[in-house]
Design a protein around this motif. Structure first.
Motif, short mmCIF file in Angstrom:
data_model
loop_
_atom_site.label_atom_id
_atom_site.label_comp_id
_atom_site.label_asym_id
_atom_site.label_seq_id
_atom_site.Cartn_x
_atom_site.Cartn_y
_atom_site.Cartn_z
N GLN A 12 0.73 -1.39 -0.04
CA GLN A 12 -0.03 -0.08 0.13
C GLN A 12 0.85 1.22 0.09
O GLN A 12 1.92 1.24 0.79
CB GLN A 12 -0.85 -0.02 1.34
CG GLN A 12 -1.79 1.05 1.46
CD GLN A 12 -2.54 1.39 2.66
OE1 GLN A 12 -2.97 2.38 2.91
NE2 GLN A 12 -2.35 0.08 3.57
N ILE A 13 0.69 2.15 -0.76
CA ILE A 13 1.48 3.56 -0.91
C ILE A 13 0.73 4.59 -0.74
O ILE A 13 -0.34 4.62 -1.31
CB ILE A 13 2.08 3.52 -2.24
CG1 ILE A 13 3.16 2.06 -2.50
CG2 ILE A 13 2.78 4.84 -2.53
CD1 ILE A 13 3.47 2.01 -3.93
N ILE A 14 1.29 5.33 0.22
CA ILE A 14 0.33 6.76 0.50
C ILE A 14 1.02 7.82 -0.21
O ILE A 14 2.22 7.94 0.16
CB ILE A 14 0.35 6.83 2.20
CG1 ILE A 14 -0.46 5.92 2.81
CG2 ILE A 14 -0.27 8.14 2.50
CD1 ILE A 14 -0.24 5.42 4.54
N ILE A 15 0.14 8.59 -0.99
CA ILE A 15 0.52 9.65 -1.72
C ILE A 15 0.42 10.81 -0.79
O ILE A 15 -0.63 11.16 -0.46
CB ILE A 15 -0.02 9.82 -2.98
CG1 ILE A 15 -0.18 8.56 -3.73
CG2 ILE A 15 0.57 11.01 -3.92
CD1 ILE A 15 0.98 8.15 -4.30
N LYS A 16 1.46 11.43 -0.50
CA LYS A 16 1.17 12.54 0.58
C LYS A 16 0.85 13.82 0.06
O LYS A 16 0.46 14.68 1.01
CB LYS A 16 2.75 12.46 1.58
CG LYS A 16 2.79 11.25 2.21
CD LYS A 16 4.10 11.37 3.16
CE LYS A 16 4.36 10.19 3.85
NZ LYS A 16 5.60 9.47 3.57
N GLU A 17 1.21 14.18 -1.20
CA GLU A 17 0.92 15.53 -1.48
C GLU A 17 -0.49 15.98 -1.45
O GLU A 17 -1.33 15.17 -1.56
CB GLU A 17 1.25 15.51 -3.27
CG GLU A 17 2.88 16.02 -3.25
CD GLU A 17 3.81 14.96 -2.64
OE1 GLU A 17 3.70 13.89 -2.54
OE2 GLU A 17 4.93 15.43 -2.30
N LYS A 18 -0.78 17.29 -1.46
CA LYS A 18 -1.93 17.81 -1.23
C LYS A 18 -2.80 17.82 -2.43
O LYS A 18 -1.95 17.77 -3.46
CB LYS A 18 -1.77 19.43 -0.79
CG LYS A 18 -2.67 19.93 0.35
CD LYS A 18 -2.15 21.10 0.56
CE LYS A 18 -2.95 22.52 0.13
NZ LYS A 18 -2.80 23.59 0.46
N LYS A 19 -3.83 17.57 -2.43
CA LYS A 19 -4.98 17.41 -3.79
C LYS A 19 -5.61 19.02 -3.67
O LYS A 19 -5.83 19.46 -2.84
CB LYS A 19 -5.80 16.40 -3.49
CG LYS A 19 -5.15 15.08 -3.76
CD LYS A 19 -5.93 14.04 -4.23
CE LYS A 19 -7.03 13.65 -3.09
NZ LYS A 19 -7.80 12.39 -3.53
N PRO A 20 -6.15 19.32 -4.83
CA PRO A 20 -5.74 18.81 -6.27
C PRO A 20 -4.27 18.80 -6.40
O PRO A 20 -3.46 19.98 -6.29
CB PRO A 20 -6.63 19.39 -7.14
CG PRO A 20 -6.80 20.71 -6.46
CD PRO A 20 -6.74 20.67 -4.98
N ARG A 21 -3.66 17.72 -7.45
CA ARG A 21 -2.49 18.21 -7.77
C ARG A 21 -2.00 18.53 -9.27
O ARG A 21 -3.03 18.02 -10.20
CB ARG A 21 -1.46 16.90 -7.53
CG ARG A 21 -1.72 16.06 -6.05
CD ARG A 21 -1.29 14.79 -6.14
NE ARG A 21 -1.97 14.30 -4.71
CZ ARG A 21 -2.22 12.98 -4.35
NH1 ARG A 21 -2.61 12.16 -5.19
NH2 ARG A 21 -2.54 12.97 -3.20
N ASP A 22 -1.42 19.52 -9.67
CA ASP A 22 -1.47 19.99 -10.71
C ASP A 22 -0.38 19.37 -11.68
O ASP A 22 0.26 18.62 -11.28
CB ASP A 22 -1.25 21.64 -10.65
CG ASP A 22 0.08 21.98 -10.10
OD1 ASP A 22 0.86 21.03 -9.81
OD2 ASP A 22 0.14 23.17 -9.85
N GLU A 23 -0.21 19.83 -13.03
CA GLU A 23 0.63 19.02 -14.01
C GLU A 23 2.08 19.29 -13.45
O GLU A 23 2.93 18.40 -13.52
CB GLU A 23 0.37 19.86 -15.27
CG GLU A 23 -0.65 19.53 -16.22
CD GLU A 23 -1.95 20.63 -15.79
OE1 GLU A 23 -1.63 21.63 -14.88
OE2 GLU A 23 -2.98 20.31 -16.05
N ASN A 24 2.39 20.38 -12.79
CA ASN A 24 3.78 20.44 -12.16
C ASN A 24 4.30 19.40 -11.43
O ASN A 24 5.34 18.98 -11.61
CB ASN A 24 4.05 21.88 -11.53
CG ASN A 24 3.96 22.87 -12.58
OD1 ASN A 24 4.42 22.76 -13.51
ND2 ASN A 24 3.48 24.28 -12.07
N PHE A 25 3.11 18.87 -10.50
CA PHE A 25 3.49 17.77 -9.78
C PHE A 25 3.91 16.41 -10.59
O PHE A 25 4.91 15.77 -10.28
CB PHE A 25 2.15 17.26 -8.91
CG PHE A 25 2.41 16.05 -8.03
CD1 PHE A 25 3.39 16.13 -7.14
CD2 PHE A 25 1.58 14.88 -8.08
CE1 PHE A 25 3.45 14.86 -6.29
CE2 PHE A 25 1.77 13.78 -7.40
CZ PHE A 25 2.64 13.83 -6.56
#
Lengths: 258, 267
Positions: free
Chosen positions: A228-241
C-alpha cells in the motif's frame, strides 16, 4: 478538512466506509484473488493498481455484490453486504449508457430501480446536471454526447446509485490524454463537493499517483494485495506535480512493486 | 431539405428500373410478341384494376382482417414464446430446433389440412397467418434478448435491479430493433399467408377472387389482384416502419448523428 495526509489517514481510520475483509474468490476451482483486505475511508480516493489478470475486476464484482466470495465479507459502514447487489455503486469500464434512454433517464435509472416514479427521479437528478457539467444534455440521447460527457453522465448515474461509495473500473481509460487530464481535475473537484468516496481501478500509474490518497498494489496469480502506498501530496495536484522528482520517486517505487 | 434530397436520389434507380420493366412489358404486349391471353398488357391490367376496384376492395377487407388478426395473435404468441424461452434455457434448447423444423414445412402443404380441420371460415386462414408470422418475430426477439451486453445486465444488477426490471429497462428495449425487422417480414408474410389459405377454399377474400378470375381466364384481373396484393404488402411494411420510428425515436437520432459525423469527416 484535514489536508495533511497523515491526518487524513487518521480521520479515515475512524470512519471506514467500505471494507473488504479477507476475501477469496475462485472461478471453476481456480483461485483468482486470495485473502484481500482493503479499506476505503470517508472522502478518500483509493486506487487499485495491478497487471491485467490480477483479479481487479473480480474483486469489484465481489465488492458490488454481483458474485459471492468463497471466503470473506464485504462491509459497508460495518454492515455485511456480501453478495447483496444494489448497495455499493459500481461503474464499469464502458460508460454503459443505454442508447434507448435519454440522458436524464439513464442517469436517474438507479432511483427508478429503487422504486421511485420516473417524474420524481428526473426531478431529483436534474439539479445535479450543472454540477457534473452536463447542463442542457438532459433530453439528448447518449449518441449525441462526446466521450468525456458520456463518462460524466455515467459518473452522475453512479453517484445517484451510490450511498457515498463508488467503485470505478478504469473509468477514464477510453478517453484521449487531454480529455483525461481535464476530467481528472473535474473529478477531484466534484468528488469533494458531493462527498463521494471512491475505489478506483486503473492501469495507469500516472493517473493513480495524480488522483489517489492511497494506492493498493494488487499482483500475482492468484491476486493478492502486495503493498500500500500513501501519496502524501496535497490535492488537487497540478501538472507540475507530475513532472516533479517526488512524482518520479512514487512511480519508481510502484514499478518496483508491480 | 438537404436531408430529403439524398433519400429521393437514392430511390431514383429503383423507380427507373420499375418504369423500364413496365415499358418492356407494354412493348412486348403491343407488338404482339406474346399473345394477350398469356400476358395482358399493363394498360389492360390498369383498366381491370379500375373497373374491379369496388370488388377488389370488398375482398381485400376480408383478407386484411385475416392478416391483421393472424399477425396480432402471431406477435402475441411470439412475444410470450421468445420471452419464456429466454428465461428458461431448457425450454430454449427443447423448442428452438422444433421451430426450425416447422419452418421447412411449406405453407401450401399445411393449408389444406387446416381447411379440413377448421372448415371454410376465417379460422384456418387466421391460423395459417399465425403460423407464418410467428417465426420471424420469435427469432428476432430471441436474438435481440441474447445480444444484450453482459455488462449492461451486470450494471443493472449492481444497481439492485430485479429480473423484471432488467427485462423492461434493458432487454426488451434492446430487442426492439430485431423485433421490428421480424415484424416487417411478418407483415408481408401475413397477407401472402391469408391469400394462400383462401385459394384452398372460402367464400370471400382476395385469394378466393383470384381463383375465380383464374377459372374465367381473366388474366388481366388476376394481374390486377396480384399488383393490389403487392401494394397492400408495401403499405403494411411502410406502416411497420412508421411504427418502429415512433417506438424507437433514438434510432433516428443515431442515424442523423452518424450522417452528421460522416459529413464532418468529409466522407
Amino acid at each position: 478538512m484535514a489536508d495533511d495526509p497523515q491526518e487524513r489517514r487518521q480521520a479515515m481510520d475512524k470512519e471506514i466506509l467500505l471494507q473488504a475483509d479477507h476475501i477469496t474468490k475462485k472461478y471453476s476451482g481456480k483461485t483468482i484473488i486470495r485473502d484481500i483486505n482493503i479499506e476505503l475511508g470517508k472522502g478518500e480516493l483509493v486506487s487499485l493498481l495491478g497487471m491485467s489478470g490480477s483479479g481487479k475486476t473480480t474483486l469489484f464484482h465481489v465488492l458490488s455484490g454481483l458474485t459471492l466470495p468463497e471466503e470473506g465479507r464485504v462491509l459497508l459502514r460495518g454492515e455485511d453486504v456480501t453478495g447483496n447487489p444494489g448497495r455499493v455503486s459500481y461503474m464499469l469500464q464502458k460508460d454503459m449508457l443505454f442508447s434507448h434512454k435519454k440522458i436524464i433517464d439513464n442517469v436517474s435509472l438507479p432511483l427508478v430501480i429503487r422504486g421511485m416514479g420516473r417524474k420524481e427521479a428526473r426531478a431529483q437528478a436534474d439539479p445535479l446536471f450543472e454540477d457534473f457539467g452536463l447542463e442542457g444534455t438532459q433530453y439528448l440521447y447518449p449518441c449525441q454526447l462526446s466521450g468525456g460527457m458520456r463518462q460524466r453522465a455515467a459518473l452522475l448515474r453512479t453517484y445517484l446509485s451510490s450511498q457515498g461509495v463508488a467503485l470505478l473500473d478504469e473509468p477514464f481509460s477510453a478517453l484521449d490524454t487531454i480529455t483525461k487530464s481535464l476530467i481528472h481535475k473535474w473529478y477531484l473537484d466534484v468528488m469533494e463537493r458531493i462527498d463521494l468516496s471512491t475505489l478506483f481501478i486503473t492501469h495507469d500509474i500516472d493517473e493513480a499517483i495524480l488522483l489517489s490518497d492511497r494506492i493498493y498494489i494488487l499482483n500475482g496469480k492468484p491476486g493478492q494485495i502486495r503493498d500500500q502506498i500513501i501519496i502524501k501530496e496535497k490535492k488537487p495536484r497540478d501538472e507540475n506535480f507530475s513532472l516533479s522528482d517526488q512524482f518520479l520517486a512514487y512511480k519508481r517505487e510502484i514499478i518496483g512493486k508491480l | 431539405m438537404n436531408g430529403k434530397l439524398p433519400s429521393i436520389t437514392s430511390k431514383l434507380p429503383a423507380a427507373a428500373a420499375l418504369a423500364l420493366i413496365c415499358l418492356v412489358w407494354f412493348l412486348v404486349c403491343e407488338t404482339g410478341a406474346v399473345p394477350a391471353y398469356m400476358l395482358p398488357s399493363p394498360v389492360d391490367v390498369a383498366r381491370a384494376m379500375v373497373n374491379d376496384f369496388p370488388t377488389i376492395m370488398d375482398h381485400s377487407r376480408v383478407t386484411l382482417q385475416e392478416a391483421f388478426y393472424g399477425l396480432c395473435i402471431g406477435v402475441g404468441l411470439a412475444f410470450i414464446t421468445a420471452t419464456v424461452m429466454d428465461r428458461f434455457l431448457l425450454l430454449d434448447r427443447a423448442l428452438y430446433p422444433l421451430m426450425i423444423i416447422t419452418q421447412t414445412i411449406p405453407t401450401i402443404a399445411i393449408a389444406p389440412l387446416l381447411v379440413l380441420w377448421m372448415g371454410f371460415g376465417m379460422a384456418p386462414k387466421i391460423t395459417l397467418v399465425v403460423i407464418t408470422t410467428f417465426f420471424p418475430i420469435t427469432v428476432g426477439l430471441l436474438d435481440g434478448y441474447r445480444n444484450v451486453d453482459r455488462d449492461a445486465i451486470d450494471l443493472m444488477r449492481a444497481m439492485g435491479a430485479g429480473r423484471m426490471q432488467i427485462f423492461t429497462h434493458v432487454k426488451f428495449p434492446s430487442a426492439l430493433p430485431n423485433f421490428f425487422s421480424g415484424l416487417r417480414i411478418s407483415a408481408s408474410y401475413a397477407v401472402v399467408g391469408a391469400v394462400i389459405s383462401e385459394w384452398l377454399g372460402g367464400f370471400e377474400g382476395l385469394g378466393v377472387y383470384m381463383t375465380r378470375v383464374k377459372k374465367a381466364y381473366a388474366f388481366d384481373k388476376m394481374f390486377a389482384v396480384i399488383i393490389f396484393i403487392v401494394i397492400i404488402s408495401l403499405l403494411l411494411m411502410a406502416f411497420v416502419n412508421l411504427l418502429s420510428r415512433v417506438a424507437m425515436p433514438w434510432v433516428q437520432v443515431e442515424k442523423r448523428q452518424d450522417l452528421a459525423s460522416a459529413g464532418e469527416t468529409g466522407k
